[in-house]
Design a protein around this motif. Sequence first.
Motif, short mmCIF file in Angstrom:
data_model
loop_
_atom_site.label_atom_id
_atom_site.label_comp_id
_atom_site.label_asym_id
_atom_site.label_seq_id
_atom_site.Cartn_x
_atom_site.Cartn_y
_atom_site.Cartn_z
N VAL A 30 0.66 -1.29 -0.04
CA VAL A 30 0.01 0.10 -0.06
C VAL A 30 0.89 1.35 0.03
O VAL A 30 2.00 1.10 0.30
CB VAL A 30 -0.90 0.06 1.38
CG1 VAL A 30 -1.91 -1.18 1.23
CG2 VAL A 30 -0.22 0.28 2.56
N GLU A 31 0.25 2.29 -0.35
CA GLU A 31 1.20 3.65 -0.28
C GLU A 31 1.11 4.11 1.12
O GLU A 31 0.49 4.14 1.87
CB GLU A 31 0.25 4.77 -1.12
CG GLU A 31 0.09 4.41 -2.77
CD GLU A 31 -1.07 3.80 -2.87
OE1 GLU A 31 -2.24 3.79 -1.94
OE2 GLU A 31 -1.48 3.43 -3.90
N ILE A 32 2.44 4.63 1.37
CA ILE A 32 2.82 5.27 2.56
C ILE A 32 1.78 6.43 2.97
O ILE A 32 1.49 6.58 4.02
CB ILE A 32 4.28 5.68 2.68
CG1 ILE A 32 4.84 5.29 3.92
CG2 ILE A 32 4.44 6.95 1.91
CD1 ILE A 32 6.17 5.58 4.22
N THR A 33 1.24 7.06 1.67
CA THR A 33 0.46 8.20 2.05
C THR A 33 -0.84 7.67 2.62
O THR A 33 -1.65 8.04 3.44
CB THR A 33 0.35 9.01 0.81
OG1 THR A 33 -0.50 8.14 -0.24
CG2 THR A 33 1.26 9.60 0.26
N PHE A 34 -1.23 6.29 2.23
CA PHE A 34 -2.54 5.88 2.81
C PHE A 34 -2.42 5.61 4.15
O PHE A 34 -3.24 5.73 5.08
CB PHE A 34 -2.99 4.65 2.16
CG PHE A 34 -3.92 3.66 2.71
CD1 PHE A 34 -5.31 4.30 2.36
CD2 PHE A 34 -4.01 2.32 3.22
CE1 PHE A 34 -6.43 3.78 3.03
CE2 PHE A 34 -4.77 1.95 3.85
CZ PHE A 34 -5.98 2.11 3.81
#
Length: 85
Positions: free
Chosen positions: A16-20
Motif C-alpha cells: 500500500v502507499e505510505i500516504t494511505f
Amino acid sequence: MSERISREELVRIYNVEITFFDSLEEAGLLTIETENEIKYLPYDDLSTFEKYINWHYDLEVNLAGLEVISHLLNKIEKLQVRNLH
C-alpha cells in the motif's frame, strides 16, 4: 515495549502507499507509536489496519468513508456493550 511493526515494513508487506498509512494516522483511525522518528503500529491494531486496506482498495471506500464507517462501528459496539449491562 509492546510488539509492533514499522510503517515502512507494513507498506512493503501489504503493498500500500505510505500516504494511505499516513492518512489513516492523521484521521485518527490508527494509533501509532513513534520512536527515533520511526512510526510503528502495534500488532494488536493489525486487524484494524487490514480492514481499512480491504475497504479502501477492494471496496474503493475513500478516507472520509473509512472515518464514517469506523465511527458508526464504534458507536454500535458501545451500544451493544451498554445493552449487555
